[in-house]
Design an enzyme around this catalytic site. Structure first.
Site, PDB file in Angstrom:
ATOM      1  N   CYS A  98     -16.095  35.824 -19.871  1.00  0.00           N
ATOM      2  CA  CYS A  98     -16.137  35.580 -18.306  1.00  0.00           C
ATOM      3  C   CYS A  98     -17.501  35.837 -17.798  1.00  0.00           C
ATOM      4  CB  CYS A  98     -15.202  36.539 -17.800  1.00  0.00           C
ATOM      5  SG  CYS A  98     -13.319  36.251 -18.079  1.00  0.00           S
ATOM      6  N   HIS A 143     -15.614  36.049 -11.750  1.00  0.00           N
ATOM      7  CA  HIS A 143     -15.002  37.209 -11.251  1.00  0.00           C
ATOM      8  C   HIS A 143     -16.006  38.137 -10.736  1.00  0.00           C
ATOM      9  CE1 HIS A 143     -15.325  40.016 -14.612  1.00  0.00           C
ATOM     10  NE2 HIS A 143     -14.855  38.985 -15.217  1.00  0.00           N
TER      11      HIS A 143
END
Length: 231
Positions: free
Chosen positions: A194, A178
């Site tokens: 992440c 992301h």
């Protein structure tokens, strides 16, 4: 006769004195009156007013302005020579070197600087992109809420959202590739697992990656070929 002549003479002297006094008294008043303007409808010019020059204003950089922080040269998006047997379209996460490679084929890849999991939160394995989203909402997983109870339970997508401008969801895991508006965290071990890129880079990667793409996350003890920059 003599008396009448004397009276007339005195009258003339008195009248002359009165006239002289009137002239003397009136003269200062008349002198004080301003002379009329030759053209009473014309006004004298008004001096022009020029405001003082304003001090130059330094604007604070926007939170989402990537130009506020300049990435080191090695972390900037660039095409590099990269030998791999993986098919074009594959994403390879080089965790220890904080690079993401998007395989182009013919011995080349697009390389991006990334932020990865902090100590104790790195992981490795092979996944696939199961979903893509623009300006995604963020719902912290229960594991994260347990560690950080102060986090919001849900946050709508937007410039202030921790997932940034784009997100690519990996398999059935809680992990995503992301964006972020915190460019200074690129090249560091900072996340909960992440993979993050600058918003500009994640938008570029998002346009290249297809749903179903293979994603290989290398462990901390295995270093991928760093790749040589093509000129």
């Amino acid at each position: 006769m003599f008396t009448s002549g004397i009276l007339r003479s005195h009258f003339r002297i008195l009248a002359g004195a009165l006239m002289t006094a009137t002239i003397v008294t009136a003269t200062p008043t008349q002198a004080a009156s301003p002379a009329p303007l030759p053209f009473p409808f014309l006004l004298p010019p008004v001096a022009s007013f020029e405001p003082p020059a304003a001090e130059p204003q330094t604007l604070a950089p926007s939170e989402d302005d990537a130009t506020a922080y300049e990435l080191p040269a090695r972390l900037r998006r660039q095409v590099v020579n990269y030998a791999t047997r993986e098919a074009p379209g594959t994403v390879i996460i080089d965790t220890p070197n904080t690079y993401l490679y998007y395989v182009l084929g013919n011995g080349q890849a697009m390389r991006y600087g990334i932020g990865v999991g902090r100590d104790g939160f790195t992981w490795s394995g092979t996944q696939s992109v199961t979903r893509k989203a623009e300006w995604p909402d963020w719902t912290p997983p229960p594991e994260m809420i347990a560690r950080q109870p102060y986090l919001p339970r849900h946050m709508a997508g937007g410039p202030g959202n921790p997932l940034g401008a784009r997100a690519m969801y990996l398999g059935g895991t809680i992990y995503r590739i992301h964006g972020t508006n915190q460019a200074a965290t690129i090249g560091t071990h900072v996340s909960s697992g992440c993979i993050r890129l600058t918003n500009q880079d994640v938008i570029d990667l998002y346009a290249r990656v297809n749903v179903g793409a293979k994603v290989i996350v290398l462990p901390m003890d295995r270093r991928a070929d760093l790749g040589r920059i093509t000129r």
